[in-house]
Write a protein that holds these residues in place. Structure first.
Motif, short mmCIF file in Angstrom:
data_model
loop_
_atom_site.label_atom_id
_atom_site.label_comp_id
_atom_site.label_asym_id
_atom_site.label_seq_id
_atom_site.Cartn_x
_atom_site.Cartn_y
_atom_site.Cartn_z
N GLU A 1 42.44 47.71 37.39
CA GLU A 1 42.18 48.34 38.69
C GLU A 1 42.62 49.82 38.65
N THR B 1 45.11 42.45 35.67
CA THR B 1 44.29 42.78 36.85
C THR B 1 44.66 44.17 37.36
N ARG C 1 38.45 42.99 43.78
CA ARG C 1 39.42 44.10 43.65
C ARG C 1 38.86 45.18 42.74
N TRP C 2 38.30 44.77 41.62
CA TRP C 2 37.78 45.75 40.66
C TRP C 2 36.53 46.45 41.23
N THR D 1 39.73 38.80 42.12
CA THR D 1 39.88 39.85 41.10
C THR D 1 38.59 40.64 40.97
N ALA E 1 37.69 48.97 43.60
CA ALA E 1 38.29 50.12 42.90
C ALA E 1 37.19 51.06 42.39
#
Ligand code: SAM
Ligand code: SF4
Length: 364
Positions: free
Chosen positions: A117, A113, A147-148, A144, A151
């Motif tokens: 990222e 993960t 989060r990506w 997840t 990013a």
């Protein structure tokens, strides 16, 4: 008497029996002509490039059809270094592809993960925030996915593989890691997180029927997908499914069925993005061009460093020796021009369908 192909094509809405009838018919040309007209009217003749980076062949899963499944010990497991990933991304940017896809075997550990990222941020930094990033990294938690997305990733591809849960079960080990319900929930999580969501299926699998394929197209419509990537199933000798290789349609028939699936989906979902997949090219050297002709509008030239390509063989005969080197040059371009399409250099080529949905949400 069942309705004729022409009559079905004139309907505004297809039921399952209509789609199955079209798939079974041998009047391909009428279907292809209609799909080409829909493509031209709704998404035009532009082809969008997505540079494909096959980041790693390490996979925690063991799908019965896939060459890089964890149970296959014939491949050397790899992941690209940060520099190799950035070089591939820079190549895409410098050649005005505007967009890349990072694909990999599935891992959901914290280290994976984090590295993804980190790479998303680094790629955007190295390319002046100009590249659009699509991920194809399998089932992950909603956290997840978020989060990506935060990013800087924009789109996500997660094939449902087959929409029929019973068939899904036949194609995957019964070990708690491969459930149809989890796959569905992952697609829902991607939608909630705010990605442009793409899915797809394999075509010509053992035990798959026209009714299954009709259900697949209905699944795409009901889920209201933004992008699709579908292609023929191709056998791999080091997989459990290989023993059913005499139970699948011939390569020509799989190409034909795949083209029909692309064409029917284009007619059903006029403004989504549809990829012309590498698997089609594997079974027919002109397969991708044929798909572009009947409705597809996205191509994914392979940017994986050559030394890794022979370890990312999902199926047999996958072209890997520099086949896409011409993507930035004359070869692919002239083939695309020859079918009346052109490469949309420097354009992100977001799914118009996604944009339209966003507009509707904003105006409510
Ligand atoms: N691991 C991620 C996942 O499964 O979503 C992404 C990588 S996986 C290799 C990408 C796609 O390859 C799968 O969704 C599957 O449809 C396709 N694939 C795997 N084995 C295949 C085969 N034998 N023939 C055709 N497509 C295959
Ligand atoms: Fe892993 Fe994806 Fe292959 Fe399944 S299809 S074994 S999840 S790489």
């Amino acid at each position: 008497m069942p309705p004729r192909v022409k009559e079905i094509l004139e309907k505004d809405f297809w039921r399952k029996e209509d789609i199955a009838r079209l798939l079974a018919s041998d009047e391909d040309e009428i279907i292809f002509e209609k799909a080409a007209a829909v493509k031209s009217a709704h998404v035009g003749n532009k082809v969008y490039f997505r540079g494909l980076i096959e980041y790693s062949n390490r996979c925690a899963k063991n799908c019965f059809y896939c060459g890089i499944r964890s149970g296959n010990d014939k491949y050397t497991r790899y992941e690209l270094t940060d520099e190799e990933t950035l070089t591939a991304a820079r190549f895409a940017w410098e050649n005005r592809y505007a967009s890349i896809v990072i694909q990999s075997g599935e891992r959901s550990d914290a280290a994976f993960t984090e590295i993804i990222e980190y790479l998303i941020r680094k790629i955007l930094e190295a390319t002046g925030n100009e590249l659009h990033i699509t991920l194809s990294l399998g089932e992950q938690s909603e956290e997840t996915y978020r989060r990506w997305l935060n990013a800087g990733a924009h789109r996500y591809l997660l094939r449902i593989e087959v929409s029929n849960p019973a068939l899904y079960k036949k194609l995957h080990p019964d070990d708690g890691l491969h459930t149809h319900a989890t796959r569905l929930e992952a697609l829902a999580a991607l939608r909630r997180a705010g990605y442009q969501v793409g899915t797809g299926v394999m075509i010509g699998l053992p035990f798959q029927t026209f009714d299954d394929l009709a259900d697949d197209l209905i699944f795409f419509r009901d889920f209201d997908i933004d992008m699709a990537g579908m292609g023929p199933y191709i056998e791999h000798p080091d997989t459990p499914l290989y023993r059913f290789r005499d139970k699948i349609p011939s390569p020509d028939e799989r190409v034909r069925l795949s083209l029909k699936m692309v064409a029917l989906l284009r007619i059903m979902m006029k403004d989504i993005n549809i990829a012309a997949t590498t698997a089609l090219q594997t079974l027919d050297p002109l397969g991708r061009e044929k798909a572009l002709r009947v409705g597809a509008n996205v191509l994914m030239p392979n940017l994986t460093p050559e030394k890794y390509r022979s370890d990312y063989l999902l199926y047999e005969n996958k072209p890997y020796v520099h086949d896409d080197a011409g993507a930035c040059g004359a070869d692919l371009e002239s083939r695309i021009l020859s079918i009346g399409n052109r490469i949309a250099y420097g354009e992100w080529g977001d799914s118009l369908h996604f944009r339209e949905r966003l507009n509707q949400v904003v105006s409510i």
